[in-house]
Design a protein around this motif. Structure first.
Motif, PDB file in Angstrom:
ATOM      1  N   THR A 285      67.975 -25.208 -26.270  1.00  0.00           N
ATOM      2  CA  THR A 285      67.582 -25.450 -27.657  1.00  0.00           C
ATOM      3  C   THR A 285      67.578 -26.958 -27.920  1.00  0.00           C
ATOM      4  OG1 THR A 285      68.539 -23.350 -28.348  1.00  0.00           O
ATOM      5  CG2 THR A 285      68.121 -24.979 -30.064  1.00  0.00           C
ATOM      6  N   VAL A 286      66.443 -27.467 -28.370  1.00  0.00           N
ATOM      7  CA  VAL A 286      66.248 -28.912 -28.544  1.00  0.00           C
ATOM      8  C   VAL A 286      65.960 -29.191 -30.017  1.00  0.00           C
ATOM      9  CG1 VAL A 286      64.918 -30.926 -27.847  1.00  0.00           C
ATOM     10  CG2 VAL A 286      65.356 -29.097 -26.206  1.00  0.00           C
ATOM     11  N   ASP A 287      66.629 -30.195 -30.568  1.00  0.00           N
ATOM     12  CA  ASP A 287      66.391 -30.644 -31.943  1.00  0.00           C
ATOM     13  C   ASP A 287      65.266 -31.679 -31.930  1.00  0.00           C
ATOM     14  OD1 ASP A 287      66.423 -31.383 -34.542  1.00  0.00           O
ATOM     15  OD2 ASP A 287      68.393 -32.337 -34.505  1.00  0.00           O
ATOM     16  N   THR A 289      63.813 -32.980 -34.449  1.00  0.00           N
ATOM     17  CA  THR A 289      63.980 -34.014 -35.483  1.00  0.00           C
ATOM     18  C   THR A 289      64.756 -35.202 -34.938  1.00  0.00           C
ATOM     19  OG1 THR A 289      64.063 -32.191 -37.078  1.00  0.00           O
ATOM     20  CG2 THR A 289      64.669 -34.377 -37.869  1.00  0.00           C
ATOM     21  N   SER A 316      66.240 -24.225 -42.169  1.00  0.00           N
ATOM     22  CA  SER A 316      67.074 -24.546 -41.020  1.00  0.00           C
ATOM     23  C   SER A 316      67.694 -25.932 -41.177  1.00  0.00           C
ATOM     24  CB  SER A 316      66.245 -24.497 -39.734  1.00  0.00           C
ATOM     25  OG  SER A 316      65.140 -25.361 -39.836  1.00  0.00           O
ATOM     26  N   SER A 319      66.725 -29.947 -39.556  1.00  0.00           N
ATOM     27  CA  SER A 319      66.332 -30.023 -38.139  1.00  0.00           C
ATOM     28  C   SER A 319      65.254 -28.995 -37.844  1.00  0.00           C
ATOM     29  CB  SER A 319      67.542 -29.797 -37.226  1.00  0.00           C
ATOM     30  OG  SER A 319      68.044 -28.489 -37.390  1.00  0.00           O
ATOM     31  N   THR A 321      63.973 -27.001 -34.446  1.00  0.00           N
ATOM     32  CA  THR A 321      64.408 -26.733 -33.071  1.00  0.00           C
ATOM     33  C   THR A 321      63.369 -25.919 -32.325  1.00  0.00           C
ATOM     34  OG1 THR A 321      65.613 -24.753 -33.784  1.00  0.00           O
ATOM     35  CG2 THR A 321      66.850 -26.818 -33.667  1.00  0.00           C
ATOM     36  N   GLN A 323      62.734 -24.219 -28.047  1.00  0.00           N
ATOM     37  CA  GLN A 323      63.286 -23.983 -26.726  1.00  0.00           C
ATOM     38  C   GLN A 323      62.484 -24.785 -25.709  1.00  0.00           C
ATOM     39  OE1 GLN A 323      65.931 -22.217 -25.549  1.00  0.00           O
ATOM     40  NE2 GLN A 323      66.575 -21.850 -27.666  1.00  0.00           N
ATOM     41  N   ALA A 436      62.028 -22.314 -32.179  1.00  0.00           N
ATOM     42  CA  ALA A 436      63.174 -21.483 -31.819  1.00  0.00           C
ATOM     43  C   ALA A 436      63.489 -20.550 -32.977  1.00  0.00           C
ATOM     44  CB  ALA A 436      64.375 -22.359 -31.480  1.00  0.00           C
ATOM     45  N   GLN A 438      65.465 -18.567 -35.707  1.00  0.00           N
ATOM     46  CA  GLN A 438      66.648 -18.916 -36.491  1.00  0.00           C
ATOM     47  C   GLN A 438      67.468 -17.669 -36.721  1.00  0.00           C
ATOM     48  OE1 GLN A 438      67.339 -21.996 -37.239  1.00  0.00           O
ATOM     49  NE2 GLN A 438      65.419 -22.848 -36.519  1.00  0.00           N
TER      50      GLN A 438
END
Length: 440
Positions: A285-287, A289, A316, A319, A321, A323, A436, A438
């Protein structure tokens, strides 16, 4: 439902065999009926009695009468009178079609059902066994096409399917060997290229103290591999006859070294993405923002994040997010921003948004610039490796792989990228990636 059922090859072959047997049975029955001799009808006889019960005349039917004709008798009585008797045949009950008459009757229908059932039960295992091998070959080809170059299929047997499977295994093995050789060559070439680049960079860094002294005194520095050995004892001020030193030349050398280093990195990354190595970049999981904020600060670009709930998307926080691989997604954003900064004559901005398309939630990355823009006919080609727009200069930087890597990274993450014209001038590069999910 029927279309999905008949889409399988074994079902179509099986239905074709059953239909062929049914049609053949009907044709045999029709030929039997047409070629058979007409039946010999029995001779009918009629007796005419008077009131006293005595027989006064007899007659028989004609021997050449046809099936279905009425019974007609010509009676000659004992006193010479001629009587014509006509006995009409009873009409057939309605709803009795011709195919229910002999030889097409109740027995023929049962025979047809039994023959069709026997053929269906006997042909199905044979057809299924044959097409199972074709389906196994299809699954192997799909695995290989998805990037698993080690995929092989069962080549047992001596028929055409086995021969095709054997040829596929042979071709897949050759391609896998070539790809492994290609990867090994790239790795070795990158190592061999980086070694002289490192030596050149080290040599320039070792020259740095002498360069600084030369700049401070305003005296020329000889551009020779023997700078340290031939430098005059009296210092740079005594070397007034040496060629003039140009700091821009050293800066150009540094820039060329950096470009070569970047080219090696991007070629290696592009080769791994093209090979679709499953273990090359693990997903997490990558942010987006946070990544976008860090990269925007590098190139002094404006960041705008529209993560509201106007489209029915669960909030969310602050941010967005997805994958994916943090390193690859950082490279994607960096390449887009550096490309925009390289060609822009004004502000550069990056916009983040989350949209819903059908049942899918997408994370949208939009990088805007105020450069010359991209002609409509070139907006697909700019994502090809080493392609430059007509008139682009190498002095502007870049090696022609940045946007190609953006496209490869987008596709690896199940997304897409496109280029559009920006209102007011410039270009907008839009990347759409699956967001991703939520969890509440």
């Amino acid at each position: 439902m029927w279309t999905r059922f008949t889409s399988h090859l074994y079902v179509r072959i099986w239905l074709a065999v059953v239909a062929t047997v049914v049609v053949l049975t009907f044709l045999v029955g029709a030929a039997w009926r047409l070629s058979a001799d007409p039946p010999q009808l029995p001779i009918r006889e009629v007796l005419v009695h008077n009131a006293a019960g005595e027989v006064i005349g007899t007659a028989q039917t004609r021997p050449d009468r046809k099936l279905g004709e009425d019974l007609e008798f010509e009676v000659i009585t004992k006193d010479g009178q001629s009587l014509n008797l006509l006995l009409p045949r009873p009409k057939r009950p309605p709803g009795n079609p011709p195919w229910m008459r002999p030889p097409f009757g109740f027995g023929f229908g049962w025979m047809l059902v039994l023959v069709g059932l026997a053929v269906a039960l006997g042909a199905y295992p044979v057809m299924r066994r044959l097409t199972l091998r074709l389906e196994a070959l299809q699954r192997g080809v799909e695995r290989w096409g998805a990037g698993d170059l080690s995929a092989r299929v069962n080549a047992d047997g001596r028929d055409e399917v086995a021969f095709l499977a054997e040829r596929f295994n042979h071709a897949a093995e050759r391609i896998e060997t070539l790809m492994e050789s290609h990867k090994s060559l790239l790795a070795n070439a990158s190592h061999e290229l980086r070694s002289p680049l490192a030596r050149i960079r080290m040599g320039l860094e070792l020259m740095a103290p002498t360069l600084v002294a030369s700049r401070a005194s305003g005296v020329a520095l000889p551009l020779s591999s023997e700078v340290g050995a031939n430098f005059p004892k009296g210092g740079p001020s005594e070397n007034s006859g040496a060629p003039k030193y140009s700091p821009a030349l050293v800066e150009e050398i540094y820039r060329s070294i950096n470009e070569l280093d970047q080219l090696i990195d991007e070629i290696l990354l592009a080769s791994r993405l093209d090979a679709r190595q499953a273990d090359a970049e693990p997903f997490e999981t990558v942010d987006l923002t946070g990544l976008a904020a860090e990269e925007c600060s590098r190139v002094n670009a404006e960041l705008q994040a529209e993560l509201g709930t106007g489209l029915g998307i669960a909030p969310s926080g602050h941010s967005l997010t997805v994958q994916g691989s943090p390193r690859l997604l950082r490279r994607l954003i960096r390449n887009l921003l550096e490309n925009a900064r390289r060609y822009s004559h004004g502000d550069v901005s990056l916009e983040l948004a989350q949209i819903r398309v059908g049942t899918r939630q997408l994370a949208v990355i939009r990088v805007n610039d105020r450069g010359p823009g991209v002609p409509a006919g070139q907006r697909e080609r700019i994502f090809e490796p080493f392609y430059r727009l007509p008139g682009a200069s190498e002095r502007e930087g870049g090696v022609g792989l940045g946007l190609a890597l953006v496209k490869s990274i987008s596709l690896r993450h199940g997304g897409s990228v496109r280029c559009e014209a920006r209102p007011g001038g410039g270009a907008s590069f839009i990347v759409e990636l699956p967001a991703a999910s939520q969890k509440a």
